[in-house]
Structure formats: C-alpha cells, structure tokens
Design a protein around this motif. Sequence first.
Motif, PDB file in Angstrom:
ATOM      1  N   ILE A  42       0.846  -1.193   0.000  1.00 37.28           N
ATOM      2  CA  ILE A  42       0.000   0.000   0.000  1.00 37.28           C
ATOM      3  C   ILE A  42       0.881   1.242   0.000  1.00 37.28           C
ATOM      4  CG2 ILE A  42      -1.792   1.271   1.262  1.00 37.28           C
ATOM      5  CD1 ILE A  42      -2.507  -1.423   2.614  1.00 37.28           C
ATOM      6  N   ALA A  43       0.461   2.263  -0.741  1.00 36.81           N
ATOM      7  CA  ALA A  43       1.118   3.572  -0.684  1.00 36.81           C
ATOM      8  C   ALA A  43       0.107   4.593  -0.199  1.00 36.81           C
ATOM      9  CB  ALA A  43       1.650   3.979  -2.045  1.00 36.81           C
ATOM     10  N   ASN A  44       0.505   5.385   0.778  1.00 38.84           N
ATOM     11  CA  ASN A  44      -0.326   6.481   1.278  1.00 38.84           C
ATOM     12  C   ASN A  44       0.331   7.792   0.862  1.00 38.84           C
ATOM     13  OD1 ASN A  44      -2.194   8.023   2.632  1.00 38.84           O
ATOM     14  ND2 ASN A  44      -1.243   7.756   4.627  1.00 38.84           N
ATOM     15  N   ILE A  45      -0.263   8.458  -0.119  1.00 36.49           N
ATOM     16  CA  ILE A  45       0.312   9.675  -0.680  1.00 36.49           C
ATOM     17  C   ILE A  45      -0.299  10.889   0.006  1.00 36.49           C
ATOM     18  CG2 ILE A  45       0.678  11.004  -2.781  1.00 36.49           C
ATOM     19  CD1 ILE A  45       0.400   8.401  -4.339  1.00 36.49           C
ATOM     20  N   GLY A  46       0.581  11.753   0.526  1.00 30.04           N
ATOM     21  CA  GLY A  46       0.121  12.872   1.329  1.00 30.04           C
ATOM     22  C   GLY A  46      -0.209  12.390   2.728  1.00 30.04           C
ATOM     23  N   CYS A  47       0.736  11.712   3.353  1.00 34.13           N
ATOM     24  CA  CYS A  47       0.476  11.079   4.656  1.00 34.13           C
ATOM     25  C   CYS A  47       0.340  12.088   5.776  1.00 34.13           C
ATOM     26  CB  CYS A  47       1.566  10.074   4.984  1.00 34.13           C
ATOM     27  SG  CYS A  47       3.217  10.802   5.221  1.00 34.13           S
ATOM     28  N   GLY A  48       0.834  13.324   5.569  1.00 32.38           N
ATOM     29  CA  GLY A  48       0.727  14.325   6.623  1.00 32.38           C
ATOM     30  C   GLY A  48       1.429  13.872   7.890  1.00 32.38           C
ATOM     31  N   THR A  49       0.725  13.949   8.994  1.00 30.16           N
ATOM     32  CA  THR A  49       1.293  13.562  10.280  1.00 30.16           C
ATOM     33  C   THR A  49       1.175  12.066  10.558  1.00 30.16           C
ATOM     34  OG1 THR A  49      -0.792  14.153  11.357  1.00 30.16           O
ATOM     35  CG2 THR A  49       0.928  15.839  11.284  1.00 30.16           C
ATOM     36  N   GLY A  50       0.596  11.308   9.620  1.00 29.29           N
ATOM     37  CA  GLY A  50       0.615   9.853   9.708  1.00 29.29           C
ATOM     38  C   GLY A  50      -0.569   9.197  10.391  1.00 29.29           C
ATOM     39  N   LEU A  51      -1.580   9.966  10.766  1.00 36.12           N
ATOM     40  CA  LEU A  51      -2.724   9.406  11.485  1.00 36.12           C
ATOM     41  C   LEU A  51      -3.413   8.304  10.685  1.00 36.12           C
ATOM     42  CD1 LEU A  51      -4.734   9.471  13.863  1.00 36.12           C
ATOM     43  CD2 LEU A  51      -5.972  11.274  12.655  1.00 36.12           C
ATOM     44  N   GLN A  52      -3.786   8.616   9.428  1.00 38.59           N
ATOM     45  CA  GLN A  52      -4.483   7.621   8.617  1.00 38.59           C
ATOM     46  C   GLN A  52      -3.553   6.472   8.219  1.00 38.59           C
ATOM     47  OE1 GLN A  52      -5.586  10.827   8.590  1.00 38.59           O
ATOM     48  NE2 GLN A  52      -7.497  10.049   9.433  1.00 38.59           N
ATOM     49  N   THR A  53      -2.271   6.749   8.096  1.00 38.49           N
ATOM     50  CA  THR A  53      -1.318   5.697   7.751  1.00 38.49           C
ATOM     51  C   THR A  53      -1.314   4.605   8.816  1.00 38.49           C
ATOM     52  OG1 THR A  53       0.055   7.471   6.841  1.00 38.49           O
ATOM     53  CG2 THR A  53       1.010   5.276   6.913  1.00 38.49           C
ATOM     54  N   VAL A  54      -1.294   5.006  10.060  1.00 40.11           N
ATOM     55  CA  VAL A  54      -1.299   4.035  11.160  1.00 40.11           C
ATOM     56  C   VAL A  54      -2.623   3.269  11.183  1.00 40.11           C
ATOM     57  CG1 VAL A  54      -1.250   3.783  13.675  1.00 40.11           C
ATOM     58  CG2 VAL A  54       0.370   5.317  12.528  1.00 40.11           C
ATOM     59  N   ILE A  55      -3.739   3.959  10.944  1.00 39.41           N
ATOM     60  CA  ILE A  55      -5.037   3.276  10.880  1.00 39.41           C
ATOM     61  C   ILE A  55      -5.026   2.216   9.789  1.00 39.41           C
ATOM     62  CG2 ILE A  55      -7.491   3.569  10.356  1.00 39.41           C
ATOM     63  CD1 ILE A  55      -7.296   6.366  11.602  1.00 39.41           C
ATOM     64  N   LEU A  56      -4.483   2.558   8.627  1.00 32.97           N
ATOM     65  CA  LEU A  56      -4.413   1.604   7.513  1.00 32.97           C
ATOM     66  C   LEU A  56      -3.579   0.386   7.879  1.00 32.97           C
ATOM     67  CD1 LEU A  56      -3.930   3.878   4.360  1.00 32.97           C
ATOM     68  CD2 LEU A  56      -5.899   2.441   4.902  1.00 32.97           C
ATOM     69  N   TYR A  57      -2.439   0.621   8.510  1.00 33.37           N
ATOM     70  CA  TYR A  57      -1.602  -0.526   8.888  1.00 33.37           C
ATOM     71  C   TYR A  57      -2.314  -1.410   9.903  1.00 33.37           C
ATOM     72  CZ  TYR A  57       1.775  -3.569  10.893  1.00 33.37           C
ATOM     73  OH  TYR A  57       2.392  -4.706  11.350  1.00 33.37           O
ATOM     74  N   GLU A  58      -2.923  -0.818  10.896  1.00 32.44           N
ATOM     75  CA  GLU A  58      -3.596  -1.613  11.922  1.00 32.44           C
ATOM     76  C   GLU A  58      -4.763  -2.409  11.355  1.00 32.44           C
ATOM     77  OE1 GLU A  58      -4.532   1.378  14.811  1.00 32.44           O
ATOM     78  OE2 GLU A  58      -2.592   1.170  15.841  1.00 32.44           O
ATOM     79  N   ALA A  59      -5.361  -1.909  10.262  1.00 32.48           N
ATOM     80  CA  ALA A  59      -6.491  -2.606   9.644  1.00 32.48           C
ATOM     81  C   ALA A  59      -6.056  -3.671   8.641  1.00 32.48           C
ATOM     82  CB  ALA A  59      -7.413  -1.598   8.950  1.00 32.48           C
ATOM     83  N   THR A  60      -4.846  -3.522   8.072  1.00 39.48           N
ATOM     84  CA  THR A  60      -4.415  -4.442   7.011  1.00 39.48           C
ATOM     85  C   THR A  60      -3.212  -5.295   7.387  1.00 39.48           C
ATOM     86  OG1 THR A  60      -2.926  -2.796   6.010  1.00 39.48           O
ATOM     87  CG2 THR A  60      -5.225  -2.837   5.243  1.00 39.48           C
ATOM     88  N   HIS A  61      -2.367  -4.784   8.269  1.00 40.63           N
ATOM     89  CA  HIS A  61      -1.106  -5.447   8.652  1.00 40.63           C
ATOM     90  C   HIS A  61      -0.237  -5.759   7.434  1.00 40.63           C
ATOM     91  CE1 HIS A  61      -2.192  -5.753  12.866  1.00 40.63           C
ATOM     92  NE2 HIS A  61      -3.386  -6.172  12.487  1.00 40.63           N
ATOM     93  N   GLN A  62      -0.232  -4.790   6.494  1.00 39.84           N
ATOM     94  CA  GLN A  62       0.600  -4.902   5.301  1.00 39.84           C
ATOM     95  C   GLN A  62       1.561  -3.711   5.233  1.00 39.84           C
ATOM     96  OE1 GLN A  62       0.792  -7.520   3.507  1.00 39.84           O
ATOM     97  NE2 GLN A  62      -0.964  -8.555   4.446  1.00 39.84           N
ATOM     98  N   PRO A  63       2.719  -3.892   4.589  1.00 39.89           N
ATOM     99  CA  PRO A  63       3.688  -2.787   4.483  1.00 39.89           C
ATOM    100  C   PRO A  63       3.079  -1.569   3.795  1.00 39.89           C
ATOM    101  CG  PRO A  63       4.657  -4.863   3.773  1.00 39.89           C
ATOM    102  CD  PRO A  63       3.188  -5.119   3.933  1.00 39.89           C
ATOM    103  N   ASN A  85       6.667   1.561  17.706  1.00 35.79           N
ATOM    104  CA  ASN A  85       7.332   0.351  17.200  1.00 35.79           C
ATOM    105  C   ASN A  85       6.727  -0.133  15.886  1.00 35.79           C
ATOM    106  OD1 ASN A  85       9.187   0.081  19.415  1.00 35.79           O
ATOM    107  ND2 ASN A  85       7.509  -0.739  20.657  1.00 35.79           N
ATOM    108  N   LEU A  86       6.412   0.817  15.027  1.00 31.54           N
ATOM    109  CA  LEU A  86       5.832   0.484  13.722  1.00 31.54           C
ATOM    110  C   LEU A  86       6.776   0.803  12.566  1.00 31.54           C
ATOM    111  CD1 LEU A  86       2.183   1.815  14.192  1.00 31.54           C
ATOM    112  CD2 LEU A  86       2.946  -0.562  14.244  1.00 31.54           C
ATOM    113  N   ASP A  87       8.011   1.224  12.882  1.00 30.12           N
ATOM    114  CA  ASP A  87       8.915   1.665  11.824  1.00 30.12           C
ATOM    115  C   ASP A  87       9.402   0.525  10.937  1.00 30.12           C
ATOM    116  OD1 ASP A  87      10.027   1.179  14.438  1.00 30.12           O
ATOM    117  OD2 ASP A  87      11.980   1.705  13.645  1.00 30.12           O
TER     118      ASP A  87
END
Length: 250
Positions: A42-63, A85-87
């Motif tokens: 998955i690519a998150n373009i315009g991640c900003g401060t990363g809030l939605q990025t973390v939500i996406l990872y927690e929902a998909t568990h994919q890179p 610890n998500l880096d």
Amino acid sequence: MGIPGNLIADFYLHAGSLAPNSYQSTIKALSFVERLPRVQKIANIGCGTGLQTVILYEATHQPITAIDFIPEYIQSVEHELKRQNLDRYIHPVLASPDNLPFMNEEYDIIWSEYQASKIGFNYALNEWNKFIKKDGYIVICAYCWLTDNPPTAIIDFWRKNENEIAPVTSRIEQLRKTGFLPVSYFVMPDECWWNHYCPLEDGFESFLKKYPDDPFAQQLIQNIDKEIDLYEKFGKHYGYAFFIGRKTDC
C-alpha cells in the motif's frame, strides 16, 4: 505575496489535522476493497502527520509506503512510528506527489486522503494510475459540491482556495475516464469536519504566541477562522468525499 509555506506547515503540523477525517470513514472506505487479505503493498500519498497511515496498517497489517513532500511531516511520522514500534512496517519517504519513486504496477492500493484536491483530482488519477496493479485500487478524497446552486459567498471562497472542488458526478466520470471502475463513494459526515476544525481552533492561541508580530501568522489564522465560519453557514452545499476505484486497464 502569499503566506510562507513553512509557516503553514508549522501550524498544521502542531494542529495535527490536514482535512476532514475520522477513523470510521477510513475503515469504511477500506471495506470497499475486495479480497483485502490478498493486498500486499500500500502507498499512502500525502500522509501528513501519519494518522491515517497508522489506521491503515492496523487494519491491514501490510507494508505501507508513506509519502509526503514536507520534511517536517516526514520527520514527525518517523518519530511517531518509532514510538509505536511500527517503523519496520511503515516506511516514510520524502517525495513530491507528482514525482513518485515508484515502479509501474508496484502497489495493490494507492490511498490519498489529503493530496488530490491540492494537485488536482484528475491529474492525480492519471499520474498515479501506472503505479497500481491491474485490479488494484485507488482510494482518494476530494472536495465536492453537493448542491447545484451554492451561494456566491462560498463560490468565491473556493475560487480563492488552494484546494479544487467539483460536483460528485464529475469526480465519478473522471475515475472512469482514467481507467478506474467506480466501486463506491461516500460523503464524510459533519463530524469529520469538526474532527478537522476543532484541533485547528485549539491551536490558534499558541501559534499566535509563537509568532506574535508576524502578519502572515495573523493572516493564516484569520483565513482558517473564516473558513470555519463559512462551513457553519454553508456546509450543506459542499462536502469531503471518499472515492474508491478499481483499475481496469492493463
């Protein structure tokens, strides 16, 4: 002369909200992606401060590759990922949305909640299409007119706004013309706007204290305050919507 970009970035970085948003809306949009367990990248373009990025990872568990062109945002995301610890799973990259360091057909999903209305919805669809695998998805947000005859005051505001706006029907047609089958769309509820605006309002005082004699800082706050006031008066005429499309061309 416009408000300096570094000043704008500093305000929104500390406010933490770049556009209307909610956990529920992000998860709802993700629910329209079929065969989600098969998604690998998955690519998150315009991640900003990363809030939605973390939500996406927690929902998909994919890179996830998290892209933004503002260095302060990328630094903020890196710090937050290390704290959680998500880096190892989310990889922030400093890059322009119109010059992405991706390979053709590299991603199963390209996700963008903040960027498309800034660079142009149609431009984003055309530019990012090549990076999505066949039968992959684009999930993208944009500002939309919800009525046919909005008041002049709000039309004037959007003409001067750095974000573009267009009717929902126009957005759906743009999806089709750029090689995507429109899967679904939905307009975010009113609470998403207040999830955005309330943190901005909370940041006014501290920002003005940080830049007490800066006329650009004062102008920025005045502009945002006016935007909030216009939404309270005319919000029924426009909205922020998710569009979900599946790539159909080769």
